[in-house]
Each structure stands twice: as C-alpha cells, then as structure tokens.
Design a protein around this motif. Structure first.
Motif, PDB file in Angstrom:
ATOM      1  N   PRO A 123       0.823  -1.220   0.000  1.00 45.79           N
ATOM      2  CA  PRO A 123       0.000   0.000   0.000  1.00 45.79           C
ATOM      3  C   PRO A 123       0.852   1.263   0.000  1.00 45.79           C
ATOM      4  N   ASP A 124       0.444   2.241  -0.804  1.00 42.54           N
ATOM      5  CA  ASP A 124       1.151   3.514  -0.825  1.00 42.54           C
ATOM      6  C   ASP A 124       0.816   4.348   0.402  1.00 42.54           C
ATOM      7  N   ASN A 125      -0.358   4.108   0.987  1.00 45.32           N
ATOM      8  CA  ASN A 125      -0.776   4.890   2.144  1.00 45.32           C
ATOM      9  C   ASN A 125      -1.163   3.943   3.277  1.00 45.32           C
ATOM     10  N   ILE A 126      -0.185   3.566   4.083  1.00 49.10           N
ATOM     11  CA  ILE A 126      -0.409   2.604   5.164  1.00 49.10           C
ATOM     12  C   ILE A 126      -1.364   3.186   6.206  1.00 49.10           C
ATOM     13  N   LYS A 127      -1.231   4.496   6.461  1.00 48.64           N
ATOM     14  CA  LYS A 127      -2.106   5.138   7.452  1.00 48.64           C
ATOM     15  C   LYS A 127      -3.574   4.988   7.060  1.00 48.64           C
ATOM     16  N   ASP A 128      -3.863   5.136   5.762  1.00 46.06           N
ATOM     17  CA  ASP A 128      -5.244   5.015   5.288  1.00 46.06           C
ATOM     18  C   ASP A 128      -5.738   3.580   5.415  1.00 46.06           C
ATOM     19  N   LEU A 129      -4.868   2.603   5.172  1.00 44.36           N
ATOM     20  CA  LEU A 129      -5.221   1.185   5.319  1.00 44.36           C
ATOM     21  C   LEU A 129      -5.656   0.900   6.758  1.00 44.36           C
ATOM     22  N   ILE A 130      -4.896   1.434   7.708  1.00 46.25           N
ATOM     23  CA  ILE A 130      -5.206   1.229   9.138  1.00 46.25           C
ATOM     24  C   ILE A 130      -6.494   1.965   9.507  1.00 46.25           C
ATOM     25  N   LYS A 131      -6.605   3.201   9.038  1.00 43.42           N
ATOM     26  CA  LYS A 131      -7.796   4.020   9.331  1.00 43.42           C
ATOM     27  C   LYS A 131      -9.063   3.371   8.771  1.00 43.42           C
ATOM     28  N   ASN A 132      -8.944   2.746   7.612  1.00 42.30           N
ATOM     29  CA  ASN A 132     -10.105   2.192   6.920  1.00 42.30           C
ATOM     30  C   ASN A 132     -10.742   1.010   7.661  1.00 42.30           C
ATOM     31  N   VAL A 133      -9.979   0.337   8.524  1.00 42.37           N
ATOM     32  CA  VAL A 133     -10.547  -0.777   9.294  1.00 42.37           C
ATOM     33  C   VAL A 133     -10.898  -0.349  10.729  1.00 42.37           C
ATOM     34  N   GLY A 134     -10.855   0.962  10.967  1.00 41.56           N
ATOM     35  CA  GLY A 134     -11.276   1.458  12.275  1.00 41.56           C
ATOM     36  C   GLY A 134     -10.172   2.004  13.144  1.00 41.56           C
ATOM     37  N   GLY A 135      -8.941   1.990  12.655  1.00 38.39           N
ATOM     38  CA  GLY A 135      -7.819   2.521  13.420  1.00 38.39           C
ATOM     39  C   GLY A 135      -7.262   1.531  14.420  1.00 38.39           C
ATOM     40  N   VAL A 152      -0.377 -10.852  14.216  1.00 39.50           N
ATOM     41  CA  VAL A 152       0.244  -9.873  15.113  1.00 39.50           C
ATOM     42  C   VAL A 152      -0.744  -8.762  15.436  1.00 39.50           C
ATOM     43  N   LEU A 153      -0.709  -8.294  16.677  1.00 47.57           N
ATOM     44  CA  LEU A 153      -1.550  -7.166  17.086  1.00 47.57           C
ATOM     45  C   LEU A 153      -0.739  -5.878  17.032  1.00 47.57           C
ATOM     46  N   GLY A 154      -1.196  -4.932  16.205  1.00 48.51           N
ATOM     47  CA  GLY A 154      -0.587  -3.614  16.179  1.00 48.51           C
ATOM     48  C   GLY A 154      -1.352  -2.715  17.139  1.00 48.51           C
ATOM     49  N   GLU A 155      -0.812  -2.501  18.327  1.00 45.71           N
ATOM     50  CA  GLU A 155      -1.573  -1.830  19.388  1.00 45.71           C
ATOM     51  C   GLU A 155      -1.717  -0.326  19.167  1.00 45.71           C
ATOM     52  N   THR A 156      -0.758   0.268  18.487  1.00 47.62           N
ATOM     53  CA  THR A 156      -0.827   1.695  18.162  1.00 47.62           C
ATOM     54  C   THR A 156      -0.650   1.852  16.654  1.00 47.62           C
ATOM     55  N   THR A 157      -0.989   3.025  16.153  1.00 52.12           N
ATOM     56  CA  THR A 157      -0.828   3.274  14.717  1.00 52.12           C
ATOM     57  C   THR A 157       0.631   3.109  14.313  1.00 52.12           C
ATOM     58  N   LYS A 158       1.533   3.634  15.140  1.00 53.69           N
ATOM     59  CA  LYS A 158       2.970   3.560  14.838  1.00 53.69           C
ATOM     60  C   LYS A 158       3.435   2.111  14.790  1.00 53.69           C
ATOM     61  N   ALA A 159       3.001   1.303  15.796  1.00 51.97           N
ATOM     62  CA  ALA A 159       3.397  -0.105  15.833  1.00 51.97           C
ATOM     63  C   ALA A 159       2.831  -0.847  14.626  1.00 51.97           C
ATOM     64  N   ALA A 160       1.557  -0.561  14.289  1.00 56.81           N
ATOM     65  CA  ALA A 160       0.918  -1.221  13.149  1.00 56.81           C
ATOM     66  C   ALA A 160       1.655  -0.887  11.849  1.00 56.81           C
ATOM     67  N   GLU A 161       2.049   0.397  11.695  1.00 61.18           N
ATOM     68  CA  GLU A 161       2.784   0.808  10.499  1.00 61.18           C
ATOM     69  C   GLU A 161       4.100   0.043  10.392  1.00 61.18           C
ATOM     70  N   SER A 162       4.788  -0.100  11.506  1.00 57.60           N
ATOM     71  CA  SER A 162       6.089  -0.791  11.515  1.00 57.60           C
ATOM     72  C   SER A 162       5.931  -2.258  11.126  1.00 57.60           C
ATOM     73  N   ILE A 163       4.877  -2.916  11.662  1.00 59.03           N
ATOM     74  CA  ILE A 163       4.641  -4.335  11.362  1.00 59.03           C
ATOM     75  C   ILE A 163       4.310  -4.506   9.882  1.00 59.03           C
ATOM     76  N   ILE A 164       3.434  -3.629   9.366  1.00 59.78           N
ATOM     77  CA  ILE A 164       3.040  -3.710   7.952  1.00 59.78           C
ATOM     78  C   ILE A 164       4.256  -3.488   7.053  1.00 59.78           C
ATOM     79  N   GLU A 165       5.094  -2.515   7.412  1.00 57.75           N
ATOM     80  CA  GLU A 165       6.311  -2.245   6.625  1.00 57.75           C
ATOM     81  C   GLU A 165       7.254  -3.446   6.638  1.00 57.75           C
ATOM     82  N   ALA A 166       7.333  -4.121   7.808  1.00 62.21           N
ATOM     83  CA  ALA A 166       8.202  -5.306   7.907  1.00 62.21           C
ATOM     84  C   ALA A 166       7.696  -6.422   7.004  1.00 62.21           C
TER      85      ALA A 166
END
Length: 301
Positions: A123-135, A152-166
């Motif tokens: 995804p080009d916009n990871i933040k939007d991907l996370i936001k789209n499922v409710g944050g 994996v549980l991404g507990e915060t937006t920052k953690a979720a972004e890092s996991i998705i990037e990995a």
C-alpha cells in the motif's frame, strides 16, 4: 463401507479417533499418507496409486489436508472425485477455504458478519489502510499463516505501520483487520457437520494473549450458542461448500463475526471440551450421503 482417511500421520488424535469410530460402526478403514499418493492421469481411467499399487475403490474419503500441502492434497482429492468417490469435503471447497482472502470475499458477498478487513501487498498509504478498518489497535495477518502463526496485534498506529512495513519488506500478502476488543481474547469454535452445528466450544487466550488458539496455550470450555451464532456458522459453511468444518466466531457488539472457516478441524479440543463423540457423528453423515458421484464438481476444478 470401505473408507480412506487422507492423513500424513496416523498417530494424530483426530486420525486415531476417525479410525476408531469407523471400526466401531463396522466400516473398513485405511489411513493413506496424502503426499505418498501418486496419480495415473489416463484418459477415461483416472486412478490413485500408493506404494506401487492402484488403490482399491473406496465408498468415501475423509481428507485431513494440512495447510502446508494444500496444493498437492487437493489434487489427490480431485483425482478421487474424478473416480466417482464421495468425499466429505470437496477439493474446490478445501481450496476456497484455505485462501483467507477468497474466503472473506465470498462470505462478504453473502452478507455474513465479518470484522472490517483490508487486504494489501504494497500500500502507498499505510495510514489510510489502518484508518479504513477502524484505526489502531488492528490485527495483522499473513495470508498463509495457521494456528495463530503470522498473526500480530498492532496496538498503536505507529506499531501497526512498523509491522506492515516489515511484512512488506518480506513481499508478503497481508490482511489488516479490525480488533474486536469486546471479545476479550476469546473466540468460539463451531463444529459444523452437514447443515448443523454439532458441537461448540469457547476458546480463551492466555492472560495478555489476544490469540485464543489451543496450540498457543489457550483453554477451551463448552459454550451455549445463540440462534444467530448457530445460523452464522451454518451459513458460512454452506458458502464455503464444506460439509465438515470448524467455523471460528467472535462475539462483537454488532453480533457474531466470522474469523475463519477451517476445512480440517482438529477433534481433540472440541471432543474434550464438549464430551461429544464428534467422530461418530461424522460417520453418520457419510453413511447417509456416500453415493458414487455424489459431488457437486465431480473433480471439474
């Protein structure tokens, strides 16, 4: 009846129980290692060979196809279908349920309750991907994971972004799902045979663990289902085309949501938790339905 169980390990609890139940009901049963089968694909005369010989004609097969051998395992099941053998789960239905994305798309189309889910590769916009499922928090799953591995549980937006990037760095396909907080780390496994939920258990994850899989140390107990939960499980099985499956539900604030439909559900946890003879019920279904060519696809793919 002459029945074959396709299983890579005859000592597994589920395989042992299926052998015991078959013998108790007077059936002849063979356990066949799926990966050691090989197919003779001859015009008008399909056969399955095993240990140097053509396998006999079976009235029915019970596929216990592990996720790691889905491609070859479903090919073997399809060959039996082309020979006219009844299979409790057809090859197309097994393949359908093994593909998490395809499953979600099919269940979604039929209006079955699901957690909000996003699918992505890069995804080009990871933040939007996370936001789209409710944050955040969000659940991130490898498309090919099983038994809680790759979840994996991404507990915060920052953690979720890092996991998705990995995961993106590994070129993996992932599902990003809404976290159902009110489920409290528990899910419900409904065992469906035919058009009925024949047993159900509540699986509770260990303290601090959001995954409830028994393989990850979760505990199980018998649970009473609501009519809506029962109907959802049966409908999900029907959409997948499975006669035998485990449907995993979460209790959300908007009703039951389906997490997964498993085409080779283990019997140990649910028989222990509920005290039901699930293996015997499976044979009751086979006895009623095992007729030559009684399959929807007849191996057509």
């Amino acid at each position: 009846m002459k029945i074959a169980i396709l299983s890579r390990n005859k000592n597994l609890y589920s395989t042992r129980r299926l052998v015991e139940a078959a013998k108790q009901r007077g059936h002849e049963v063979d356990v066949i290692d799926t990966l050691h089968c090989y197919m003779d694909i001859t015009s008008n005369n399909p056969t399955v060979r095993y240990k140097g010989e053509a396998l006999p004609k079976y009235d029915a097969i019970i596929p216990r196809i592990g996720a790691s051998i889905s491609f070859y395992g479903t090919s073997v099941v399809r060959q039996f279908e082309m020979m006219g053998t009844f299979t409790i789960n057809e090859s197309v239905a097994i393949s359908r349920s093994r593909d998490k994305l395809r499953s979600m798309q099919l269940l979604s189309r039929k209006g079955i309750g699901l957690p909000r889910t996003g699918f992505a590769h890069h995804p080009d916009n990871i933040k939007d991907l996370i936001k789209n499922v409710g944050g955040a928090p969000v659940v991130i799953k490898l498309l090919e994971g099983t038994q809680g591995i790759g979840v994996v549980l991404g507990e915060t937006t920052k953690a979720a972004e890092s996991i998705i990037e990995a995961f993106m760095g590994l070129k993996a396909n992932i599902l990003v799902q809404e976290f159902i907080k009110e489920a409290g780390g528990a899910d419900i496994r409904c065992l469906v045979v035919g058009d009925k939920v024949i047993a159900a258990m509540k699986r509770q994850g260990q303290e601090g663990e959001f995954r409830s899989n028994l393989h990850r140390g979760g505990t199980a107990e018998i649970v009473k289902l609501s009519k809506e939960e029962r109907d959802t499980a049966v409908k999900a099985a029907k959409v997948m085309g499975l006669h035998l499956c485990g449907v995993d539900l979460l209790r959300s604030s908007r009703g039951p949501v389906v997490m997964e439909v498993n085409s080779s559900p283990g019997l140990e946890g649910i028989e222990t938790a509920t005290g039901k003879d699930v293996a015997d019920i499976i044979y009751q279904f086979i006895e009623k339905n095992a007729k030559p060519n009684n399959t929807k696809t007849r191996g057509k793919g």
